[in-house]
Design an enzyme around this catalytic site. Structure first.
Site, PDB file in Angstrom:
ATOM      1  N   PHE A 145      39.569  10.486   6.408  1.00 54.17           N
ATOM      2  CA  PHE A 145      39.675   9.211   7.121  1.00 54.17           C
ATOM      3  C   PHE A 145      41.020   9.029   7.794  1.00 54.17           C
ATOM      4  O   PHE A 145      41.148   8.234   8.736  1.00 54.17           O
ATOM      5  CB  PHE A 145      39.452   8.039   6.139  1.00 54.17           C
ATOM      6  N   LYS A 176      31.301  16.838   9.640  1.00 53.92           N
ATOM      7  CA  LYS A 176      30.985  15.626   8.877  1.00 53.92           C
ATOM      8  C   LYS A 176      32.225  14.744   8.843  1.00 53.92           C
ATOM      9  O   LYS A 176      33.203  15.044   8.170  1.00 53.92           O
ATOM     10  CB  LYS A 176      30.548  15.933   7.445  1.00 53.92           C
ATOM     11  N   GLU A 202      32.955   8.768   6.203  1.00 52.26           N
ATOM     12  CA  GLU A 202      32.072   7.617   6.418  1.00 52.26           C
ATOM     13  C   GLU A 202      32.859   6.338   6.686  1.00 52.26           C
ATOM     14  O   GLU A 202      32.291   5.340   7.148  1.00 52.26           O
ATOM     15  CB  GLU A 202      31.144   7.420   5.213  1.00 52.26           C
ATOM     16  N   SER A 229      41.305  15.122  -0.461  1.00 53.05           N
ATOM     17  CA  SER A 229      42.009  15.102  -1.734  1.00 53.05           C
ATOM     18  C   SER A 229      41.967  16.476  -2.402  1.00 53.05           C
ATOM     19  O   SER A 229      41.046  17.265  -2.170  1.00 53.05           O
ATOM     20  CB  SER A 229      41.384  14.061  -2.664  1.00 53.05           C
ATOM     21  N   CYS A 262      49.421  13.588   4.716  1.00 58.30           N
ATOM     22  CA  CYS A 262      49.897  14.673   3.861  1.00 58.30           C
ATOM     23  C   CYS A 262      51.419  14.779   3.852  1.00 58.30           C
ATOM     24  O   CYS A 262      51.999  15.196   2.862  1.00 58.30           O
ATOM     25  CB  CYS A 262      49.294  16.003   4.324  1.00 58.30           C
TER      26      CYS A 262
END
Length: 349
Positions: free
Chosen positions: A150, A174, A177, A227, A282
């Site tokens: 995200f 993908k 969401e 993660s 990051c």
């Protein structure tokens, strides 16, 4: 809703998922209900794989210098729609406009690199002994997949999209969401740039689609950014199914400050590092190691931190849950800091 419901992008068209399950897409800036995103099924993923497999023979055989022409046009479209994309990133992710603009500018830079691939992937021929040659050539794998986070709705996808596709692969991505809108817009720009149908596909969803990507027998390689916990699971599952996998997890960054550091520059850079993108990246510095007498620099860091103003130069965190988790961390840190004092109430005062 401000926008129409998010759809999957398969074979050059936006299509509904086979499932009716959805999640709301909420702007972290003000709670606006932006859209809904489908929680696609393994059937939706398979439809995307079928589309990509059908497009691969023609796309993979096309000379690389012809494939990159799409990305010359795509780069122009990114520049043309920079402000629009930055506004969309800010709206669904919560970044400041300045941070979102810098993200799109990085996408342009990444696309420029892909345009140079004809000069970088030429292969080699080595004469290892008389009459004996060793030849290296780079050939596309086929259908590859990318699972993206995200925190950078445009930049992280563009780590892989231009390179993987320009090198002849067909792709399934993908998105998170939480931020699906930006990638839908990117799909439309790639279509406008002339990318053939089926070469690029989007399948929205949650962990079910991640697992399906790792298991699908016709996906040759997977990239993941997210993660560390999930990166480990994706790597184990994908490689267990004999896929190539690059899984990038979180980082614990330490800044080392030496006594001869320039105070102003150090303070500004450390404050920007910890607060940029609301710390959701990051490269956010989560720890500073001070060497020697650097109290004067710490004081300047505190001065710079006071200049960080939510809503002005500090964007929103992605969700209410993220905000509450950060608040717990702060509370725990304050308790630890104050444990040597004569009581929590005294410390708070």
């Amino acid at each position: 809703m401000k926008y129409v419901p998010v759809q999957n992008y398969i074979n050059g068209k936006f299509v509904d998922a086979t499932t009716t399950k959805t999640l709301d897409v909420i702007s972290p800036i003000d709670g606006t209900h932006l859209s809904t995103v489908p929680l696609s099924s393994a059937e939706d993923l398979n439809n995307a794989v079928v589309s990509a497999k059908a497009a691969f023979p023609k796309w993979g055989k096309m000379p690389v210098k012809e494939r990159v022409q799409v990305f010359f046009r795509y780069k122009f479209l990114l520049e043309k729609h920079l402000d629009e994309l930055a506004a969309l990133i800010s709206e669904e992710n919560g970044k400041t406009i300045g941070e979102a603009t810098a993200e799109v500018e990085k996408c342009i830079e990444l696309t420029e690199f892909a345009c140079s691939l004809p000069q970088l992937v030429t292969g080699e021929v080595l004469e290892v002994s008389k009459g004996v040659e060793c030849r290296t050539e780079r050939i596309p794998l086929g259908v590859v997949a990318s699972i993206v986070p995200f925190n950078f709705p445009a930049m992280v996808p563009n780590w892989t999209i231009p390179n993987a596709i320009a090198l002849g692969n067909c792709m399934i991505i993908k998105p998170s969401e939480k931020v699906p809108l930006t990638l839908s817009r990117i799909a439309a720009l790639l279509k406008e740039a002339g990318l053939p149908d089926g070469v690029f596909n989007i399948v929205n969803g949650d962990s079910e689609i991640v697992q399906a990507i790792c298991d699908h027998p016709q996906i040759e390689a997977v990239t993941f950014v997210g993660s560390t916990k999930v990166a480990k699971m994706v790597y184990q599952r994908a490689t267990h199914n004999f896929k190539q996998c690059l899984a990038l997890g979180g980082a614990k960054n330490h800044l080392i400050v030496l006594p001869d550091a320039k105070p102003e520059m150090t303070a500004q850079n450390i404050a920007a590092s910890m607060s940029g993108c609301a710390g959701q990246r990051c490269m956010a510095a989560s720890a500073m190691v001070a060497v020697g007498q650097v109290d004067h620099i710490v004081e300047k860091i505190c001065d710079e931190a006071r200049k960080v103003v939510p809503g002005k130069n500090l964007g929103a965190v992605i969700s209410k849950e993220a905000k509450e988790r950060i608040e717990r961390y702060i509370t725990e840190a304050e308790k630890k800091r104050c444990k040597n004092f004569s009581g929590w109430s005294k410390c708070k005062s």
